[in-house]
Write a protein that holds these residues in place. Structure first.
Motif, mmCIF file in Angstrom:
data_model
loop_
_atom_site.group_PDB
_atom_site.id
_atom_site.type_symbol
_atom_site.label_atom_id
_atom_site.label_comp_id
_atom_site.label_asym_id
_atom_site.label_seq_id
_atom_site.Cartn_x
_atom_site.Cartn_y
_atom_site.Cartn_z
ATOM 1 N N VAL A 92 -44.801 -76.669 -12.452
ATOM 2 C CA VAL A 92 -44.571 -77.141 -11.083
ATOM 3 C C VAL A 92 -43.090 -77.457 -10.870
ATOM 4 O O VAL A 92 -42.507 -77.101 -9.841
ATOM 5 N N THR A 93 -42.473 -78.098 -11.842
ATOM 6 C CA THR A 93 -41.063 -78.459 -11.711
ATOM 7 C C THR A 93 -40.171 -77.220 -11.715
ATOM 8 O O THR A 93 -39.174 -77.166 -10.985
ATOM 9 N N LEU A 94 -40.522 -76.206 -12.511
ATOM 10 C CA LEU A 94 -39.770 -74.955 -12.494
ATOM 11 C C LEU A 94 -39.867 -74.306 -11.124
ATOM 12 O O LEU A 94 -38.861 -73.847 -10.565
ATOM 13 N N PHE A 95 -41.060 -74.280 -10.550
ATOM 14 C CA PHE A 95 -41.244 -73.714 -9.219
ATOM 15 C C PHE A 95 -40.432 -74.498 -8.186
ATOM 16 O O PHE A 95 -39.776 -73.915 -7.324
ATOM 17 N N TYR A 96 -40.460 -75.819 -8.271
ATOM 18 C CA TYR A 96 -39.704 -76.673 -7.356
ATOM 19 C C TYR A 96 -38.197 -76.382 -7.465
ATOM 20 O O TYR A 96 -37.497 -76.283 -6.459
ATOM 21 N N SER A 97 -37.703 -76.216 -8.676
ATOM 22 C CA SER A 97 -36.283 -75.914 -8.876
ATOM 23 C C SER A 97 -35.929 -74.551 -8.318
ATOM 24 O O SER A 97 -34.853 -74.358 -7.743
ATOM 25 N N PHE A 98 -36.830 -73.590 -8.491
ATOM 26 C CA PHE A 98 -36.590 -72.257 -7.943
ATOM 27 C C PHE A 98 -36.534 -72.303 -6.417
ATOM 28 O O PHE A 98 -35.681 -71.664 -5.795
ATOM 29 N N VAL A 99 -37.419 -73.070 -5.802
ATOM 30 C CA VAL A 99 -37.394 -73.232 -4.346
ATOM 31 C C VAL A 99 -36.092 -73.923 -3.919
ATOM 32 O O VAL A 99 -35.500 -73.571 -2.890
ATOM 33 N N ALA A 100 -35.626 -74.879 -4.713
ATOM 34 C CA ALA A 100 -34.355 -75.544 -4.406
ATOM 35 C C ALA A 100 -33.198 -74.558 -4.436
ATOM 36 O O ALA A 100 -32.274 -74.647 -3.609
ATOM 37 N N VAL A 101 -33.227 -73.592 -5.365
ATOM 38 C CA VAL A 101 -32.190 -72.553 -5.407
ATOM 39 C C VAL A 101 -32.235 -71.725 -4.133
ATOM 40 O O VAL A 101 -31.194 -71.450 -3.511
ATOM 41 N N LEU A 102 -33.432 -71.334 -3.729
ATOM 42 C CA LEU A 102 -33.558 -70.526 -2.513
ATOM 43 C C LEU A 102 -33.076 -71.287 -1.282
ATOM 44 O O LEU A 102 -32.388 -70.718 -0.416
ATOM 45 N N MET A 103 -33.420 -72.557 -1.194
ATOM 46 C CA MET A 103 -32.981 -73.366 -0.051
ATOM 47 C C MET A 103 -31.456 -73.559 -0.058
ATOM 48 O O MET A 103 -30.812 -73.541 0.986
ATOM 49 N N ALA A 104 -30.894 -73.761 -1.243
ATOM 50 C CA ALA A 104 -29.442 -73.920 -1.333
ATOM 51 C C ALA A 104 -28.733 -72.626 -0.949
ATOM 52 O O ALA A 104 -27.677 -72.664 -0.301
ATOM 53 N N LEU A 105 -29.288 -71.481 -1.335
ATOM 54 C CA LEU A 105 -28.713 -70.192 -0.921
ATOM 55 C C LEU A 105 -28.764 -70.050 0.589
ATOM 56 O O LEU A 105 -27.794 -69.599 1.214
ATOM 57 N N ARG A 106 -29.872 -70.438 1.156
ATOM 58 C CA ARG A 106 -30.054 -70.298 2.602
ATOM 59 C C ARG A 106 -29.082 -71.179 3.381
ATOM 60 O O ARG A 106 -28.580 -70.787 4.433
ATOM 61 N N ARG A 107 -28.806 -72.371 2.853
ATOM 62 C CA ARG A 107 -27.958 -73.318 3.576
ATOM 63 C C ARG A 107 -26.494 -73.317 3.117
ATOM 64 O O ARG A 107 -25.692 -74.087 3.631
ATOM 65 N N GLY A 108 -26.189 -72.509 2.095
ATOM 66 C CA GLY A 108 -24.812 -72.419 1.634
ATOM 67 C C GLY A 108 -24.342 -73.605 0.807
ATOM 68 O O GLY A 108 -23.157 -73.896 0.771
ATOM 69 N N ARG A 109 -25.230 -74.282 0.142
ATOM 70 C CA ARG A 109 -24.871 -75.425 -0.720
ATOM 71 C C ARG A 109 -24.627 -74.907 -2.142
ATOM 72 O O ARG A 109 -25.506 -74.933 -2.995
ATOM 73 N N TYR A 110 -23.425 -74.453 -2.382
ATOM 74 C CA TYR A 110 -23.136 -73.743 -3.625
ATOM 75 C C TYR A 110 -23.185 -74.632 -4.854
ATOM 76 O O TYR A 110 -23.535 -74.167 -5.938
ATOM 77 N N PHE A 111 -22.859 -75.896 -4.719
ATOM 78 C CA PHE A 111 -22.971 -76.808 -5.863
ATOM 79 C C PHE A 111 -24.432 -76.942 -6.281
ATOM 80 O O PHE A 111 -24.743 -76.944 -7.464
ATOM 81 N N LEU A 112 -25.315 -77.031 -5.320
ATOM 82 C CA LEU A 112 -26.742 -77.166 -5.637
ATOM 83 C C LEU A 112 -27.307 -75.906 -6.270
ATOM 84 O O LEU A 112 -28.241 -75.980 -7.066
ATOM 85 N N ILE A 113 -26.753 -74.757 -5.930
ATOM 86 C CA ILE A 113 -27.218 -73.506 -6.536
ATOM 87 C C ILE A 113 -26.972 -73.542 -8.040
ATOM 88 O O ILE A 113 -27.871 -73.261 -8.839
ATOM 89 N N ARG A 114 -25.754 -73.884 -8.434
ATOM 90 C CA ARG A 114 -25.436 -73.940 -9.871
ATOM 91 C C ARG A 114 -26.272 -74.985 -10.578
ATOM 92 O O ARG A 114 -26.796 -74.744 -11.674
ATOM 93 N N LEU A 115 -26.412 -76.127 -9.973
ATOM 94 C CA LEU A 115 -27.192 -77.208 -10.577
ATOM 95 C C LEU A 115 -28.660 -76.809 -10.725
ATOM 96 O O LEU A 115 -29.255 -76.971 -11.797
ATOM 97 N N SER A 116 -29.239 -76.262 -9.687
ATOM 98 C CA SER A 116 -30.652 -75.885 -9.729
ATOM 99 C C SER A 116 -30.903 -74.720 -10.678
ATOM 100 O O SER A 116 -31.941 -74.664 -11.331
ATOM 101 N N LEU A 117 -29.967 -73.790 -10.758
ATOM 102 C CA LEU A 117 -30.120 -72.698 -11.723
ATOM 103 C C LEU A 117 -30.089 -73.224 -13.156
ATOM 104 O O LEU A 117 -30.836 -72.750 -14.018
ATOM 105 N N THR A 118 -29.245 -74.205 -13.405
ATOM 106 C CA THR A 118 -29.199 -74.822 -14.727
ATOM 107 C C THR A 118 -30.530 -75.494 -15.045
ATOM 108 O O THR A 118 -31.058 -75.372 -16.160
ATOM 109 N N VAL A 119 -31.095 -76.174 -14.074
ATOM 110 C CA VAL A 119 -32.395 -76.823 -14.254
ATOM 111 C C VAL A 119 -33.468 -75.779 -14.511
ATOM 112 O O VAL A 119 -34.321 -75.950 -15.395
ATOM 113 N N CYS A 120 -33.451 -74.677 -13.763
ATOM 114 C CA CYS A 120 -34.432 -73.603 -13.965
ATOM 115 C C CYS A 120 -34.359 -73.044 -15.386
ATOM 116 O O CYS A 120 -35.387 -72.836 -16.031
#
Length: 73
Positions: free
Chosen positions: A25-53
């Motif tokens: 569940v947490t992996l799925f949540y992190s993957f969704v966070a990556v997609l949302m960060a891509l959509r909104r242009g939050r590049y710091f969150l992309i790197r952070l969420s990818l690391t978590v994934c």
């Protein structure tokens, strides 16, 4: 191999399936966070969420490896 080692490996704690579900569940949540960060242009969150994934994928891989070693012994 010390006595009783086979029995120790064959017993899986009852909490393990619950922990595995939490990891998935947490992996799925992190993957969704990556997609949302891509959509909104939050590049710091992309790197952070990818690391978590990657971290959760590593844990799931280790769980899978442990399950394979239990089946072989």
């Amino acid at each position: 191999m010390p006595k009783g080692k086979e029995a120790y490996r064959s017993v899986v704690p009852r909490i393990n399936p619950v922990l595995l579900e939490g990891e998935i569940v947490t992996l799925f949540y992190s993957f969704v966070a990556v997609l949302m960060a891509l959509r909104r242009g939050r590049y710091f969150l992309i790197r952070l969420s990818l690391t978590v994934c990657v971290g959760f994928e590593m844990v799931l891989y280790w769980i899978w490896q442990e399950g394979n070693t239990r089946k072989r012994t």
